[in-house]
Design a protein around this motif. Structure first.
Motif, mmCIF file in Angstrom:
data_model
loop_
_atom_site.group_PDB
_atom_site.id
_atom_site.type_symbol
_atom_site.label_atom_id
_atom_site.label_comp_id
_atom_site.label_asym_id
_atom_site.label_seq_id
_atom_site.Cartn_x
_atom_site.Cartn_y
_atom_site.Cartn_z
ATOM 1 N N GLN A 1 0.771 -1.176 0.057
ATOM 2 C CA GLN A 1 0.101 0.100 -0.062
ATOM 3 C C GLN A 1 0.670 1.396 0.088
ATOM 4 O O GLN A 1 0.559 2.394 -0.743
ATOM 5 C CB GLN A 1 -1.092 0.213 1.272
ATOM 6 C CG GLN A 1 -2.038 1.080 1.198
ATOM 7 C CD GLN A 1 -2.824 0.985 0.089
ATOM 8 O OE1 GLN A 1 -3.594 0.191 -0.122
ATOM 9 N NE2 GLN A 1 -2.874 2.097 -0.751
ATOM 10 N N SER A 2 2.027 1.172 0.766
ATOM 11 C CA SER A 2 2.867 2.630 0.850
ATOM 12 C C SER A 2 3.718 2.667 -0.549
ATOM 13 O O SER A 2 3.667 3.935 -0.858
ATOM 14 C CB SER A 2 4.053 2.224 2.052
ATOM 15 O OG SER A 2 3.422 1.900 3.081
ATOM 16 N N LEU A 3 4.114 1.562 -1.230
ATOM 17 C CA LEU A 3 4.611 1.782 -2.540
ATOM 18 C C LEU A 3 3.408 2.199 -3.641
ATOM 19 O O LEU A 3 3.917 3.025 -4.394
ATOM 20 C CB LEU A 3 5.160 0.516 -3.130
ATOM 21 C CG LEU A 3 6.326 -0.057 -2.377
ATOM 22 C CD1 LEU A 3 6.748 -1.580 -2.626
ATOM 23 C CD2 LEU A 3 7.562 1.073 -2.823
ATOM 24 N N ASN A 4 2.201 1.677 -3.383
ATOM 25 C CA ASN A 4 1.197 2.231 -4.342
ATOM 26 C C ASN A 4 0.968 3.653 -4.009
ATOM 27 O O ASN A 4 0.601 4.345 -4.971
ATOM 28 C CB ASN A 4 -0.135 1.569 -3.886
ATOM 29 C CG ASN A 4 -1.267 1.849 -4.811
ATOM 30 O OD1 ASN A 4 -2.253 2.379 -4.261
ATOM 31 N ND2 ASN A 4 -1.251 1.352 -5.919
ATOM 32 N N ASP A 5 1.069 4.324 -2.869
ATOM 33 C CA ASP A 5 0.778 5.615 -2.619
ATOM 34 C C ASP A 5 1.741 6.451 -3.017
ATOM 35 O O ASP A 5 1.275 7.655 -3.806
ATOM 36 C CB ASP A 5 0.663 5.906 -1.133
ATOM 37 C CG ASP A 5 -0.383 5.154 -0.126
ATOM 38 O OD1 ASP A 5 -1.385 5.222 -0.858
ATOM 39 O OD2 ASP A 5 -0.075 4.782 0.875
ATOM 40 N N VAL A 6 2.991 5.971 -3.117
ATOM 41 C CA VAL A 6 3.988 6.906 -3.658
ATOM 42 C C VAL A 6 3.735 6.801 -5.449
ATOM 43 O O VAL A 6 3.838 7.741 -5.947
ATOM 44 C CB VAL A 6 5.249 6.266 -3.500
ATOM 45 C CG1 VAL A 6 6.563 7.070 -4.446
ATOM 46 C CG2 VAL A 6 5.648 6.383 -2.142
ATOM 47 N N ASP A 7 3.260 5.580 -5.872
ATOM 48 C CA ASP A 7 3.061 5.725 -7.355
ATOM 49 C C ASP A 7 1.946 6.435 -7.749
ATOM 50 O O ASP A 7 1.976 7.101 -8.800
ATOM 51 C CB ASP A 7 2.818 4.013 -7.660
ATOM 52 C CG ASP A 7 2.615 3.708 -9.090
ATOM 53 O OD1 ASP A 7 3.290 4.143 -9.859
ATOM 54 O OD2 ASP A 7 1.548 3.299 -9.329
ATOM 55 N N VAL A 8 0.665 6.369 -7.241
ATOM 56 C CA VAL A 8 -0.304 7.056 -7.366
ATOM 57 C C VAL A 8 -0.138 8.516 -7.232
ATOM 58 O O VAL A 8 -0.659 9.271 -8.197
ATOM 59 C CB VAL A 8 -1.665 6.497 -6.382
ATOM 60 C CG1 VAL A 8 -2.727 7.660 -6.893
ATOM 61 C CG2 VAL A 8 -1.891 5.078 -6.627
ATOM 62 N N SER A 9 0.425 9.025 -6.074
ATOM 63 C CA SER A 9 0.746 10.456 -6.204
ATOM 64 C C SER A 9 1.694 11.090 -7.253
ATOM 65 O O SER A 9 1.444 12.121 -7.884
ATOM 66 C CB SER A 9 1.477 10.765 -4.859
ATOM 67 O OG SER A 9 0.869 10.587 -3.704
ATOM 68 N N THR A 10 2.744 10.375 -7.717
ATOM 69 C CA THR A 10 3.451 10.408 -8.935
ATOM 70 C C THR A 10 2.607 10.469 -10.031
ATOM 71 O O THR A 10 2.998 11.407 -10.957
ATOM 72 C CB THR A 10 4.576 9.403 -8.851
ATOM 73 O OG1 THR A 10 5.264 9.446 -7.543
ATOM 74 C CG2 THR A 10 5.739 10.160 -10.114
ATOM 75 N N GLU A 11 1.978 9.487 -10.385
ATOM 76 C CA GLU A 11 1.222 9.318 -11.427
ATOM 77 C C GLU A 11 0.185 10.597 -11.828
ATOM 78 O O GLU A 11 -0.019 11.038 -12.714
ATOM 79 C CB GLU A 11 0.437 7.929 -11.855
ATOM 80 C CG GLU A 11 1.344 6.868 -12.099
ATOM 81 C CD GLU A 11 0.582 5.638 -12.288
ATOM 82 O OE1 GLU A 11 -0.526 5.484 -12.772
ATOM 83 O OE2 GLU A 11 1.114 4.394 -11.692
ATOM 84 N N THR A 12 -0.517 11.058 -10.534
ATOM 85 C CA THR A 12 -1.341 11.982 -10.522
ATOM 86 C C THR A 12 -0.874 13.331 -10.881
ATOM 87 O O THR A 12 -1.248 14.198 -11.649
ATOM 88 C CB THR A 12 -2.132 12.081 -9.322
ATOM 89 O OG1 THR A 12 -2.885 10.836 -8.902
ATOM 90 C CG2 THR A 12 -3.144 13.202 -9.158
ATOM 91 N N ALA A 13 0.463 13.553 -10.379
ATOM 92 C CA ALA A 13 1.391 14.894 -10.533
ATOM 93 C C ALA A 13 1.837 14.524 -11.907
ATOM 94 O O ALA A 13 1.948 15.892 -12.507
ATOM 95 C CB ALA A 13 2.422 14.894 -9.689
ATOM 96 N N MET A 14 2.226 13.582 -12.541
ATOM 97 C CA MET A 14 2.569 13.527 -13.854
ATOM 98 C C MET A 14 1.581 13.708 -15.152
ATOM 99 O O MET A 14 1.885 14.209 -16.019
ATOM 100 C CB MET A 14 3.162 12.058 -14.105
ATOM 101 C CG MET A 14 4.086 11.680 -15.349
ATOM 102 S SD MET A 14 4.830 10.203 -15.340
ATOM 103 C CE MET A 14 5.886 10.324 -16.492
ATOM 104 N N LEU A 15 0.326 13.331 -14.830
ATOM 105 C CA LEU A 15 -0.344 13.437 -15.648
ATOM 106 C C LEU A 15 -0.733 14.870 -16.321
ATOM 107 O O LEU A 15 -0.808 14.764 -17.851
ATOM 108 C CB LEU A 15 -1.993 12.884 -15.418
ATOM 109 C CG LEU A 15 -3.194 12.837 -16.206
ATOM 110 C CD1 LEU A 15 -2.595 11.880 -17.511
ATOM 111 C CD2 LEU A 15 -4.426 12.313 -15.783
#
Length: 406
Positions: free
Chosen positions: A110-124
């Motif tokens: 879940q922690s890794l997913n949080d970093v991934d989701v925050s980054t993808e959201t900022a990247m879009l």
């Protein structure tokens, strides 16, 4: 607009990688939820699993926003997905004597997913135009619903034949496939300008908090989704009991719940195309109202047909919620702060989700499933009605000012 988006190679790679990993995630969720409930026959065991994915997340959520805004976003999503391969695979080593390992691994994933989701959201917003954000998020939502639709059938068959381990192996493989796809994204990292020499991690991160408090629509999203986070944890905790106790379908009945939610979600892109001119915040609040009413019906229903139908509506409404909450954050917040604002958003949701998990079991024992959903849903409905009144008054005042100027 959808055709133009799909011609965008970087956007296509990002969405396809996310789609593949989401199939693995849903198979994993089915496996771990049914496994825990079957071993313990306890709603509390499921609640503890969700709690283990939440309690220690908050400091990492804070860091995830800072990381997303400060470092190469492509590198971050590649590394987080690659690390997820290892932890997802380790689930096969868990057994009845090692249930604690399930909780630890669930937290790490879940922690890794949080970093991934925050980054993808900022990247879009760096990959598509501002006008394409709602459509882009609707494609993400459509693919997520597709994975929900496909995963129960695959997961149910594989679970019956081979048990939960095969689901964990597929989840690990999906992260590996996503890593490969993300590595092909052509992304030019522009290092952010340093604000001050003495700006530390805490002060730098708190800038995200200061930014979102200046935007009324984003504050509304944060408030509404905080209440909804409690409701969502009630659903995740109670759904196995609804299937087993209210509907007499055994724990595996949650697979049909996922189907219903997916069917509702699959219609979202067509709905969004028809309402492109409507106010994003109004659509968000209306979808929240529908969701709140839907959960009240879900909690009291003893009919499979009624439950299935209401879950289809919930699938539609919740996907609309997610699309427009992300779109409003991405379009109202400066790009250099999106990661931090989104991390504060997730911290808030996690905090209220923890609250929901803590009270879910006592509420279940004291007042039952239906009354538990009713209590939280009524708070959400009242808040949404006040927000609609505020929007209406604002529009009326603006109209009066315009007429006075003319």
């Amino acid at each position: 607009m959808y055709k133009d988006l799909l011609k965008n190679r970087n956007f296509t790679l990002l969405t396809l990688g996310g789609f593949i990993s989401s199939i693995g995630d849903y198979l994993y969720n089915i496996g771990v939820t049914v496994y825990l409930y079957s071993m313990s026959k306890s709603v509390t065991a499921v609640a503890i699993m969700w709690l283990s994915r939440a309690v220690l997340r908050i400091p990492l959520l804070y860091l995830s926003g800072f990381i997303a805004d400060s470092y190469n976003k492509k590198t971050i999503i590649v590394v987080t997905n690659l690390a997820s391969v290892i932890f997802a695979f380790l689930f096969i080593t868990a057994n009845n004597q090692k249930l604690w390992l399930v909780y630890i691994l669930a937290f790490l994933l879940q922690s890794l997913n949080d970093v991934d989701v925050s980054t993808e959201t900022a990247m879009l917003p760096e990959l598509v135009s501002k006008e394409e954000l709602a459509s882009s998020n609707s494609i993400f939502s459509f693919l997520e619903s597709t994975s929900i639709f496909l995963s129960p059938a695959i997961g149910g068959i594989l679970y019956k034949l081979y048990g939960s381990n095969i689901l964990f192996i597929i989840n690990a493989s999906s992260f590996l496939a996503a890593t490969i796809l993300f590595s092909f994204i052509k992304y030019r990292f522009v290092k952010p300008v340093k604000a001050k020499k003495n700006t530390g991690l805490i002060e730098n991160g708190l800038k995200g908090y200061k930014v979102f408090t200046k935007t009324s629509n984003v504050k509304t999203i944060f408030a509404i989704m905080s209440i909804f986070a409690v409701l969502g944890r009630f659903y995740e905790t109670y759904k196995v009991a609804v299937s087993d106790v209210l509907l007499n379908m055994k724990p595996e009945g949650i697979i049909y719940f996922d189907y219903a939610l997916a069917i509702g979600g699959l219609s979202v892109p067509f709905i969004i195309k028809a309402i492109t001119k409507r106010s994003h915040i109004e659509i968000f609040i209306l979808s929240t109202l529908v969701t709140a009413v839907g959960y009240i019906i879900f909690g009291y229903s003893h009919s499979f047909i009624t439950t299935f139908a209401i879950l289809i509506i919930l699938g539609l409404a919740q996907n609309m919620q997610g699309i427009y909450s992300r779109t409003l954050i991405q379009s109202n917040i400066p790009k250099e702060y999106i990661g931090r604002v989104f991390s504060f958003y997730k911290i808030l949701l996690t905090t209220f989700a923890i609250l929901g998990l803590l009270v879910a079991s006592p509420f279940y024992d004291l007042i039952g499933i239906g009354n538990s959903f009713l209590c939280i849903s009524l708070i959400l409905i009242i808040f949404c009605l006040f927000q609609f009144k505020y929007l209406f008054n604002t529009k009326s005042n603006n109209a009066l000012l315009s007429s006075d100027e003319n």
